[in-house]
Motif scaffolding. Sequence first.
Motif, PDB file in Angstrom:
ATOM      1  N   ASN A  83       2.575  -4.415   8.467  1.00  0.00           N
ATOM      2  CA  ASN A  83       1.966  -4.542   7.146  1.00  0.00           C
ATOM      3  C   ASN A  83       2.040  -3.260   6.338  1.00  0.00           C
ATOM      4  O   ASN A  83       1.272  -3.069   5.421  1.00  0.00           O
ATOM      5  CB  ASN A  83       0.495  -4.966   7.292  1.00  0.00           C
ATOM      6  N   ARG A  84       2.936  -2.364   6.682  1.00  0.00           N
ATOM      7  CA  ARG A  84       3.007  -1.089   5.986  1.00  0.00           C
ATOM      8  C   ARG A  84       3.625  -1.264   4.609  1.00  0.00           C
ATOM      9  O   ARG A  84       4.595  -1.971   4.428  1.00  0.00           O
ATOM     10  CB  ARG A  84       3.817  -0.098   6.800  1.00  0.00           C
ATOM     11  N   SER A  85       3.071  -0.586   3.644  1.00  0.00           N
ATOM     12  CA  SER A  85       3.570  -0.634   2.282  1.00  0.00           C
ATOM     13  C   SER A  85       4.827   0.212   2.179  1.00  0.00           C
ATOM     14  O   SER A  85       4.912   1.274   2.800  1.00  0.00           O
ATOM     15  CB  SER A  85       2.492  -0.088   1.350  1.00  0.00           C
ATOM     16  N   PRO A  86       5.801  -0.199   1.395  1.00  0.00           N
ATOM     17  CA  PRO A  86       6.999   0.624   1.247  1.00  0.00           C
ATOM     18  C   PRO A  86       6.710   1.951   0.558  1.00  0.00           C
ATOM     19  O   PRO A  86       7.509   2.856   0.605  1.00  0.00           O
ATOM     20  CB  PRO A  86       7.930  -0.238   0.390  1.00  0.00           C
ATOM     21  N   ARG A  87       5.547   2.083  -0.085  1.00  0.00           N
ATOM     22  CA  ARG A  87       5.180   3.341  -0.741  1.00  0.00           C
ATOM     23  C   ARG A  87       4.319   4.219   0.145  1.00  0.00           C
ATOM     24  O   ARG A  87       3.816   5.237  -0.291  1.00  0.00           O
ATOM     25  CB  ARG A  87       4.450   3.052  -2.037  1.00  0.00           C
ATOM     26  N   GLY A  88       4.087   3.846   1.375  1.00  0.00           N
ATOM     27  CA  GLY A  88       3.229   4.643   2.248  1.00  0.00           C
ATOM     28  C   GLY A  88       1.762   4.326   2.043  1.00  0.00           C
ATOM     29  O   GLY A  88       1.404   3.329   1.439  1.00  0.00           O
ATOM     30  N   ARG A  89       0.915   5.203   2.546  1.00  0.00           N
ATOM     31  CA  ARG A  89      -0.521   4.999   2.443  1.00  0.00           C
ATOM     32  C   ARG A  89      -0.983   5.135   1.000  1.00  0.00           C
ATOM     33  O   ARG A  89      -0.601   6.068   0.315  1.00  0.00           O
ATOM     34  CB  ARG A  89      -1.202   6.055   3.309  1.00  0.00           C
ATOM     35  N   GLN A  90      -1.803   4.223   0.553  1.00  0.00           N
ATOM     36  CA  GLN A  90      -2.300   4.249  -0.814  1.00  0.00           C
ATOM     37  C   GLN A  90      -3.737   4.785  -0.830  1.00  0.00           C
ATOM     38  O   GLN A  90      -4.531   4.447   0.032  1.00  0.00           O
ATOM     39  CB  GLN A  90      -2.276   2.843  -1.420  1.00  0.00           C
ATOM     40  N   ALA A  91      -4.034   5.582  -1.852  1.00  0.00           N
ATOM     41  CA  ALA A  91      -5.367   6.156  -1.974  1.00  0.00           C
ATOM     42  C   ALA A  91      -6.364   5.075  -2.397  1.00  0.00           C
ATOM     43  O   ALA A  91      -6.058   4.223  -3.202  1.00  0.00           O
ATOM     44  CB  ALA A  91      -5.353   7.281  -2.998  1.00  0.00           C
ATOM     45  N   GLU A  92      -7.539   5.120  -1.818  1.00  0.00           N
ATOM     46  CA  GLU A  92      -8.647   4.251  -2.214  1.00  0.00           C
ATOM     47  C   GLU A  92      -9.668   5.135  -2.909  1.00  0.00           C
ATOM     48  O   GLU A  92      -9.869   6.272  -2.523  1.00  0.00           O
ATOM     49  CB  GLU A  92      -9.356   3.683  -0.975  1.00  0.00           C
ATOM     50  N   PHE A  93     -10.313   4.623  -3.914  1.00  0.00           N
ATOM     51  CA  PHE A  93     -11.337   5.411  -4.579  1.00  0.00           C
ATOM     52  C   PHE A  93     -12.663   5.214  -3.868  1.00  0.00           C
ATOM     53  O   PHE A  93     -13.629   4.721  -4.427  1.00  0.00           O
ATOM     54  CB  PHE A  93     -11.411   5.044  -6.064  1.00  0.00           C
ATOM     55  N   ARG A  94     -12.681   5.564  -2.585  1.00  0.00           N
ATOM     56  CA  ARG A  94     -13.887   5.471  -1.755  1.00  0.00           C
ATOM     57  C   ARG A  94     -13.887   6.638  -0.787  1.00  0.00           C
ATOM     58  O   ARG A  94     -12.849   7.133  -0.401  1.00  0.00           O
ATOM     59  CB  ARG A  94     -13.883   4.205  -0.890  1.00  0.00           C
ATOM     60  N   THR A  95     -15.059   7.016  -0.366  1.00  0.00           N
ATOM     61  CA  THR A  95     -15.206   8.013   0.693  1.00  0.00           C
ATOM     62  C   THR A  95     -16.566   7.781   1.320  1.00  0.00           C
ATOM     63  O   THR A  95     -17.329   6.922   0.868  1.00  0.00           O
ATOM     64  CB  THR A  95     -15.061   9.458   0.148  1.00  0.00           C
ATOM     65  N   LYS A  96     -16.850   8.491   2.389  1.00  0.00           N
ATOM     66  CA  LYS A  96     -18.166   8.359   3.018  1.00  0.00           C
ATOM     67  C   LYS A  96     -18.608   9.713   3.533  1.00  0.00           C
ATOM     68  O   LYS A  96     -17.791  10.610   3.735  1.00  0.00           O
ATOM     69  CB  LYS A  96     -18.143   7.326   4.139  1.00  0.00           C
ATOM     70  N   VAL A  97     -19.886   9.846   3.746  1.00  0.00           N
ATOM     71  CA  VAL A  97     -20.443  11.080   4.287  1.00  0.00           C
ATOM     72  C   VAL A  97     -20.117  11.113   5.783  1.00  0.00           C
ATOM     73  O   VAL A  97     -20.372  10.154   6.497  1.00  0.00           O
ATOM     74  CB  VAL A  97     -21.970  11.157   4.052  1.00  0.00           C
ATOM     75  N   HIS A  98     -19.517  12.207   6.221  1.00  0.00           N
ATOM     76  CA  HIS A  98     -19.150  12.365   7.623  1.00  0.00           C
ATOM     77  C   HIS A  98     -20.374  12.725   8.467  1.00  0.00           C
ATOM     78  O   HIS A  98     -21.428  13.068   7.926  1.00  0.00           O
ATOM     79  CB  HIS A  98     -18.069  13.445   7.758  1.00  0.00           C
ATOM     80  N   GLY A  99     -20.238  12.651   9.772  1.00  0.00           N
ATOM     81  CA  GLY A  99     -21.340  12.933  10.692  1.00  0.00           C
ATOM     82  C   GLY A  99     -21.927  14.327  10.521  1.00  0.00           C
ATOM     83  O   GLY A  99     -23.105  14.553  10.781  1.00  0.00           O
ATOM     84  N   ASN A 100     -21.095  15.274  10.071  1.00  0.00           N
ATOM     85  CA  ASN A 100     -21.588  16.643   9.891  1.00  0.00           C
ATOM     86  C   ASN A 100     -22.200  16.852   8.505  1.00  0.00           C
ATOM     87  O   ASN A 100     -22.558  17.962   8.140  1.00  0.00           O
ATOM     88  CB  ASN A 100     -20.452  17.645  10.126  1.00  0.00           C
ATOM     89  N   GLY A 101     -22.294  15.766   7.709  1.00  0.00           N
ATOM     90  CA  GLY A 101     -22.907  15.858   6.392  1.00  0.00           C
ATOM     91  C   GLY A 101     -21.937  16.156   5.263  1.00  0.00           C
ATOM     92  O   GLY A 101     -22.314  16.177   4.095  1.00  0.00           O
ATOM     93  N   ASN A 102     -20.677  16.399   5.577  1.00  0.00           N
ATOM     94  CA  ASN A 102     -19.692  16.703   4.546  1.00  0.00           C
ATOM     95  C   ASN A 102     -19.208  15.433   3.853  1.00  0.00           C
ATOM     96  O   ASN A 102     -19.135  14.367   4.458  1.00  0.00           O
ATOM     97  CB  ASN A 102     -18.483  17.427   5.139  1.00  0.00           C
ATOM     98  N   LEU A 103     -18.848  15.588   2.607  1.00  0.00           N
ATOM     99  CA  LEU A 103     -18.282  14.516   1.806  1.00  0.00           C
ATOM    100  C   LEU A 103     -16.892  14.985   1.409  1.00  0.00           C
ATOM    101  O   LEU A 103     -16.752  16.005   0.738  1.00  0.00           O
ATOM    102  CB  LEU A 103     -19.159  14.274   0.575  1.00  0.00           C
ATOM    103  N   LEU A 104     -15.861  14.273   1.806  1.00  0.00           N
ATOM    104  CA  LEU A 104     -14.481  14.706   1.604  1.00  0.00           C
ATOM    105  C   LEU A 104     -13.861  14.005   0.408  1.00  0.00           C
ATOM    106  O   LEU A 104     -13.965  12.792   0.261  1.00  0.00           O
ATOM    107  CB  LEU A 104     -13.659  14.398   2.863  1.00  0.00           C
ATOM    108  N   ILE A 105     -13.219  14.793  -0.436  1.00  0.00           N
ATOM    109  CA  ILE A 105     -12.397  14.253  -1.517  1.00  0.00           C
ATOM    110  C   ILE A 105     -10.972  14.606  -1.124  1.00  0.00           C
ATOM    111  O   ILE A 105     -10.610  15.768  -1.038  1.00  0.00           O
ATOM    112  CB  ILE A 105     -12.762  14.895  -2.874  1.00  0.00           C
TER     113      ILE A 105
END
Length: 120
Positions: free
Chosen positions: A62-84
């Motif tokens: 099911n891989r896209s021919p353009r590679g991985r696509q960015a989603e406009f979502r993120t989550k707080v990691h276990g260490n409290g960091n929020l990654l953009i």
Amino acid sequence: MLVGKELLDKARSLSNHPEDEIARGCGYVGPSGRVLRKSFYRALVQAKGYKLRSNGPGRPGNRSPRGRQAEFRTKVHGNGNLLIGHAYTKKLGLVPGQEFRIDVKKDSGAISLLPMEKKS
């Protein structure tokens, strides 16, 4: 990398070894030396005569021919960091070392990044 009957024969001859050793013995190793398990398992399935769907030439599964696509979502990691991620900083033309002021709106839960003025 072996395929078809050669793959099945070699895998059968190594069947008393761990899976990674079988994959290595059949040539499923990347340039860094990492075992290419997914490629190995797909080749085994195909060698057994099963047809696997593809999303186009050279694009298994099911891989896209353009590679991985960015989603406009993120989550707080276990260490409290929020990654953009890189996809977003690249899209905005941000560069390493660029500084921002973080503006937090507690009532709405919104976080804004405000570019700091460059010091001359």
